[in-house]
Motif scaffolding. Structure first.
Motif, PDB file in Angstrom:
ATOM      1  N   VAL A  70       0.721  -0.879  -0.193  1.00  0.00           N
ATOM      2  CA  VAL A  70      -0.277   0.035   0.053  1.00  0.00           C
ATOM      3  C   VAL A  70       0.644   1.180   0.058  1.00  0.00           C
ATOM      4  O   VAL A  70       0.393   2.591  -0.762  1.00  0.00           O
ATOM      5  N   LEU A  71       2.345   0.942   0.311  1.00  0.00           N
ATOM      6  CA  LEU A  71       2.831   2.571   0.296  1.00  0.00           C
ATOM      7  C   LEU A  71       3.638   2.361  -0.749  1.00  0.00           C
ATOM      8  O   LEU A  71       3.772   3.696  -1.381  1.00  0.00           O
ATOM      9  N   ARG A  72       4.006   1.437  -1.270  1.00  0.00           N
ATOM     10  CA  ARG A  72       4.888   1.415  -2.926  1.00  0.00           C
ATOM     11  C   ARG A  72       3.677   2.435  -3.672  1.00  0.00           C
ATOM     12  O   ARG A  72       4.116   2.691  -4.481  1.00  0.00           O
ATOM     13  N   ALA A  73       2.418   1.427  -3.823  1.00  0.00           N
ATOM     14  CA  ALA A  73       1.707   2.275  -4.555  1.00  0.00           C
ATOM     15  C   ALA A  73       1.174   3.957  -3.891  1.00  0.00           C
ATOM     16  O   ALA A  73       1.107   4.237  -5.419  1.00  0.00           O
ATOM     17  N   ALA A  74       1.336   4.056  -2.866  1.00  0.00           N
ATOM     18  CA  ALA A  74       1.220   5.594  -2.461  1.00  0.00           C
ATOM     19  C   ALA A  74       1.788   5.862  -3.526  1.00  0.00           C
ATOM     20  O   ALA A  74       2.024   7.443  -3.813  1.00  0.00           O
ATOM     21  N   ILE A  75       3.615   5.960  -3.469  1.00  0.00           N
ATOM     22  CA  ILE A  75       4.960   6.567  -3.544  1.00  0.00           C
ATOM     23  C   ILE A  75       4.575   6.757  -4.965  1.00  0.00           C
ATOM     24  O   ILE A  75       4.887   7.422  -5.283  1.00  0.00           O
ATOM     25  N   ALA A  76       4.518   5.705  -6.203  1.00  0.00           N
ATOM     26  CA  ALA A  76       4.284   5.330  -7.090  1.00  0.00           C
ATOM     27  C   ALA A  76       3.427   6.806  -8.008  1.00  0.00           C
ATOM     28  O   ALA A  76       3.237   7.524  -8.535  1.00  0.00           O
ATOM     29  N   GLU A  77       2.211   6.835  -6.746  1.00  0.00           N
ATOM     30  CA  GLU A  77       0.854   7.572  -7.296  1.00  0.00           C
ATOM     31  C   GLU A  77       1.294   9.188  -7.283  1.00  0.00           C
ATOM     32  O   GLU A  77       1.035   9.627  -7.927  1.00  0.00           O
ATOM     33  N   ARG A  78       1.813   9.424  -6.293  1.00  0.00           N
ATOM     34  CA  ARG A  78       2.048  10.666  -5.602  1.00  0.00           C
ATOM     35  C   ARG A  78       3.263  10.957  -6.415  1.00  0.00           C
ATOM     36  O   ARG A  78       3.280  12.852  -7.578  1.00  0.00           O
ATOM     37  N   ARG A  79       4.357  10.118  -7.642  1.00  0.00           N
ATOM     38  CA  ARG A  79       4.946  10.717  -8.478  1.00  0.00           C
ATOM     39  C   ARG A  79       5.071  11.218  -9.728  1.00  0.00           C
ATOM     40  O   ARG A  79       5.442  11.981 -10.027  1.00  0.00           O
ATOM     41  N   ARG A  80       4.252  10.381 -10.409  1.00  0.00           N
ATOM     42  CA  ARG A  80       3.191   9.762 -11.111  1.00  0.00           C
ATOM     43  C   ARG A  80       1.947  11.574 -11.829  1.00  0.00           C
ATOM     44  O   ARG A  80       1.950  12.014 -11.735  1.00  0.00           O
ATOM     45  N   ALA A  81       1.725  11.923  -9.990  1.00  0.00           N
ATOM     46  CA  ALA A  81       0.445  12.695  -9.839  1.00  0.00           C
ATOM     47  C   ALA A  81       1.522  14.629  -9.985  1.00  0.00           C
ATOM     48  O   ALA A  81       1.030  15.594 -10.958  1.00  0.00           O
ATOM     49  N   ASP A  82       2.264  14.215  -9.474  1.00  0.00           N
ATOM     50  CA  ASP A  82       3.004  15.386  -8.701  1.00  0.00           C
ATOM     51  C   ASP A  82       3.890  15.691  -9.526  1.00  0.00           C
ATOM     52  O   ASP A  82       4.613  17.172  -9.873  1.00  0.00           O
ATOM     53  N   HIS A  83       4.703  14.699 -10.372  1.00  0.00           N
ATOM     54  CA  HIS A  83       6.379  15.161 -10.843  1.00  0.00           C
ATOM     55  C   HIS A  83       5.478  15.189 -12.658  1.00  0.00           C
ATOM     56  O   HIS A  83       6.843  14.662 -13.460  1.00  0.00           O
ATOM     57  N   GLY A  84       4.841  13.852 -12.638  1.00  0.00           N
ATOM     58  CA  GLY A  84       4.546  13.508 -13.915  1.00  0.00           C
ATOM     59  C   GLY A  84       5.790  12.645 -14.451  1.00  0.00           C
ATOM     60  O   GLY A  84       6.071  11.623 -15.445  1.00  0.00           O
ATOM     61  N   VAL A  85       5.822  11.097 -13.745  1.00  0.00           N
ATOM     62  CA  VAL A  85       7.066  10.222 -14.305  1.00  0.00           C
ATOM     63  C   VAL A  85       6.429   8.774 -13.127  1.00  0.00           C
ATOM     64  O   VAL A  85       5.909   8.509 -11.972  1.00  0.00           O
TER      65      VAL A  85
END
Length: 396
Positions: A70-85
């Motif tokens: 659940v944490l790895r998924a949250a990290i990946a989503e923040r990188r996508r949403a905030d930085h487009g990566v």
């Protein structure tokens, strides 16, 4: 047994760090502690509640070696949403015991003895120790004040590359200078990495703590950099929970696997219920982080205004927790001497920036003050520094 059993490569790092020394000095003298960069307050209540619920719910055993899903998924989503990566949370994200472990594991996992690593000087003190553990050598590129902010000469960056260069280690927003590398500066770094087939390891723990409209740009988002960049961050600074030690590294699977390979023999896993709390915060507490950023900007301004009124020269801080000051403003050519006198004579603790410099002469007169403290403490500190400055002027 020899006089010291400590391995030769680590003897330069024996004894307490300057952060420990100055914190103990603050405790002994009762001085206002603007030294070590930890906040006075706790993180978002919802994050704390989520961690307590995880404890009560039985999440008290080892987490998976690469972190809670659940944490790895949250990290990946923040990188996508905030930085487009975008990153695959299964293969391209690993959770670590803070950013410090991620950096250590990256350097140990990616460098062979004798490899060279380009760093920007000054550099956070753990970098040099981690490089020594890896048997690698730091090649510093100076950050120099250009009249507006601390920055680097692109030609000196290119000249730092040699036949044994393995990677570039970059910290932005940068501790202690407060510089947030802009897109043009990052393009120079990216060009060097692409031209010489180098890996980039980026320490971005202050990524959300930038001020005056300055935006953090991840190096991994530049053309050709996602596939060669390991991006490191943590919950400690973003959510004012430095004691939780929950960090992470994101990048292409081979780079993440190098970190995972090392970290499984260091800590294996870290704070299962704390990971659950951070996952909740990454998903639900963006507004809280925005309020924290605004509050830190106000506190930075309070500190700078007070230091300026005391006659001190300060340097702009675009991000992080820290403002730098020129100790010569108080009649001290040596920042270490200034910082050791300050708790006794003024009732304030700061950190001599020279502790973070490879080029000791360049940082000799610089002192770092942390503004991630309460407004009450900051007001007390600037009042004391104002009286101290007046006393020194009178004595002079």
């Amino acid at each position: 047994m020899t006089a010291t059993p400590l391995a030769t490569r680590l003897r330069a790092f024996s004894g307490p760090t300057i952060f420990t020394e100055m914190t103990l000095l603050a405790q002994r003298t009762g001085a206002a502690n603007l030294g070590q960069g930890f906040p006075d307050g706790d993180g978002p209540p919802a994050m704390l509640a989520a961690a307590r619920a995880a404890i009560d719910g039985g999440m008290n055993q080892y987490p998976p070696a690469n972190g809670l899903a659940v944490l790895r998924a949250a990290i990946a989503e923040r990188r996508r949403a905030d930085h487009g990566v975008a990153y695959d949370p299964e293969r391209e994200v690993v959770v670590t015991a803070g950013a410090t472990e991620a950096i250590a594991a990256a350097l140990i996992g990616l460098c062979d003895p004798g490899d060279e690593v380009i760093v920007f000087d000054p550099l956070y003190d753990s970098y040099a120790a981690c490089l020594a553990m890896a048997g690698a050598t730091a090649v510093p590129v100076p950050l120099e004040f250009d009249g507006t902010r601390f920055t680097f000469d692109p030609d000196r960056l290119r000249a730092a590359v040699g036949p044994r260069t393995r990677l570039v280690l970059l910290n932005s927003p940068h501790n202690p200078t407060g510089t947030v590398f802009d897109r043009a500066e990052l393009a120079h770094v990216a060009g060097v990495c692409r031209d010489h087939d180098l890996v980039a390891v980026t320490d971005e723990v202050y990524e959300y703590l930038t001020y005056d409209g300055v935006t953090h740009v991840p190096l991994a988002g530049l053309p050709g950099m996602r596939e060669r960049t390991l991006t490191i961050s943590s919950a400690g600074k973003t959510f004012s929970a430095t004691g939780w030690k929950v960090g992470w590294a994101c990048g292409p699977a081979p780079l993440v696997e190098a970190v995972r390979t090392v970290k499984q023999f260091l800590t294996f896993g870290t704070g299962t219920p704390l990971q659950a709390g951070v996952a909740h915060a990454l998903t639900h507490c963006a507004d809280w982080v925005g309020e924290l950023r605004d509050s830190l900007q106000r506190r930075r301004d309070l500190l700078v205004k007070g230091l300026t009124a005391a006659g001190a020269r300060t340097y702009p801080a675009q991000g992080t927790y820290f403002v730098q000051l020129d100790s010569r403003s108080f009649g001290f050519a040596d920042g270490v001497e200034f910082c050791r006198a300050l708790p006794h004579d003024a009732g304030v603790v700061a950190i001599p920036s020279v502790a973070l410099y490879a080029d000791k002469e360049a940082g000799r007169h610089l002192v770092r003050f942390a503004f991630c403290k309460s407004e009450e403490l900051l007001t007390t500190a600037v009042d004391r520094l104002g009286r101290y400055a007046a006393t020194r002027r009178t004595a002079g």
